[in-house]
Design a protein around this motif. Structure first.
Motif: not given
Length: 336
Positions: A285, A288, A291-292
């Motif tokens: 999590h 991620q 990343r975003d």
């Protein structure tokens, strides 16, 4: 994404094994002043071993660093990482005082890097289900909750745990899991009262949290237990009770109060969530989110607030009095 780890003890190994099984993530360096620990983790993962963060920084290229050091070192190495533009995944507690925690959060913000804190209980399926039951109104208005988290004293393997200035003791290191969970699931805390007894291999604490919404939680934490590590939670509301117990094969049970159509008995509905490592879920999590650019389930302010409640509990232990907390938005600032 390239990652590195500083601190190759128990939690360093947990983070490392999560990284090596994660697609599109490469563990490039592991670091510990005890080079034997770094070498052992290097052998397990294939990452290069280092004895200093500076050497690892100079000889490898990475985007994220896991700070899995003893708690009293969290601030020093989070600042070092942030100042050279590395995202930080720091184990809990964020720090051992609020001033250090605030400095860590501000340094990461000023250097444009993300800060994540390992309050892993939010990723245990049974705890997620308990929060969902509360959010969906299945328990009605939460009234009283009880939680315990007990196990052997970690100081038997890592002596720094015995030093309050380095670990914060059982409240800051162990009970903080339940402190964070209940703030997440029930709401902001209004006042705290704590008891703590520390003798040799015994560190026992009992803390009562009074929430802004009137709910009360009694939290128990114990280092020095001679049986297996275990946790248990019971949350009682106006419409029912929810229980979780790690010692039972079915770890979550919901007891619903009968409605008019029921046969006037409580019905226990066991739920056994499939096992998936909460640490894998947590670290995946965090990666991620980097990343975003999304917000984490655990924000830096969440970690700060958990520490604030922890510090209030320790102050209550010291004074023998209840300690009040102001409802705040971020870093202790009063809301208007």
């Amino acid at each position: 994404m390239k990652v590195a780890i500083i601190g190759c003890g128990g939690m360093g190994n947990v983070h490392a094994l999560s990284y090596v099984n994660m697609p599109d993530v490469e563990l490039v360096g592991v670091c510990d002043t005890d080079f034997k620990l770094a070498q052992e983790l290097s052998t397990k993962t294939g990452a290069r071993a280092f004895t200093s963060f500076e050497a690892m920084l100079e000889e490898t290229d990475f985007d994220v660093v896991s700070v899995t050091l003893p708690s009293f070192l969290h601030k020093e190495y989070t600042l070092k990482a942030a100042e050279v533009g590395k995202h930080v995944i720091c184990e809990k507690p964020l720090a051992l005082n609020l001033e250090d925690a605030e400095a860590m959060i501000q340094c990461c913000e000023q250097n444009g890097v993300r800060l994540f804190v390992g309050h892993v209980v939010r990723f245990f399926p049974e705890y997620v289900q308990m929060k969902q039951a509360i959010d969906e109104g299945k328990l009605g208005r939460v009234g009283v909750a009880h939680a315990k988290r007990i196990g052997s004293h970690p100081g038997n393997l890592r002596p720094w745990f015995y030093d309050m200035d380095k670990s914060g003791g059982v409240i800051a290191d162990l009970m903080i899991h339940d402190i964070d969970f209940f703030r997440w699931a029930v709401g902001e805390v209004k006042s705290v009262y704590g008891l703590n007894q520390r003798v040799n291999d015994i560190d026992y604490a009992l803390v009562t949290l009074l929430f802004e919404n009137g709910a009360v939680a009694n939290l128990e934490a114990f280092w020095g237990y001679h049986g297996p590590f275990q946790t248990a939670v019971e949350i009682a509301g106006s419409k029912g009770i929810i229980r979780g117990d790690s010692q039972k094969s079915s770890s979550l049970q919901i007891c619903k109060a009968p409605s008019n159509s029921d046969d006037r008995r409580f019905a226990e509905v066991p739920q056994s969530p499939g096992f998936s490592s909460p640490y894998d879920l947590e670290i995946a999590h965090f990666i991620q989110c980097i990343r975003d650019g999304s917000e984490s389930i655990v924000t830096p302010n969440d970690a700060y607030k958990a520490l604030e409640i922890t510090m209030a509990a320790l102050e209550s232990v010291r004074t023998g009095k209840s300690v009040g907390l102001q409802l705040s938005s971020k870093l202790g600032e009063e809301t208007v």
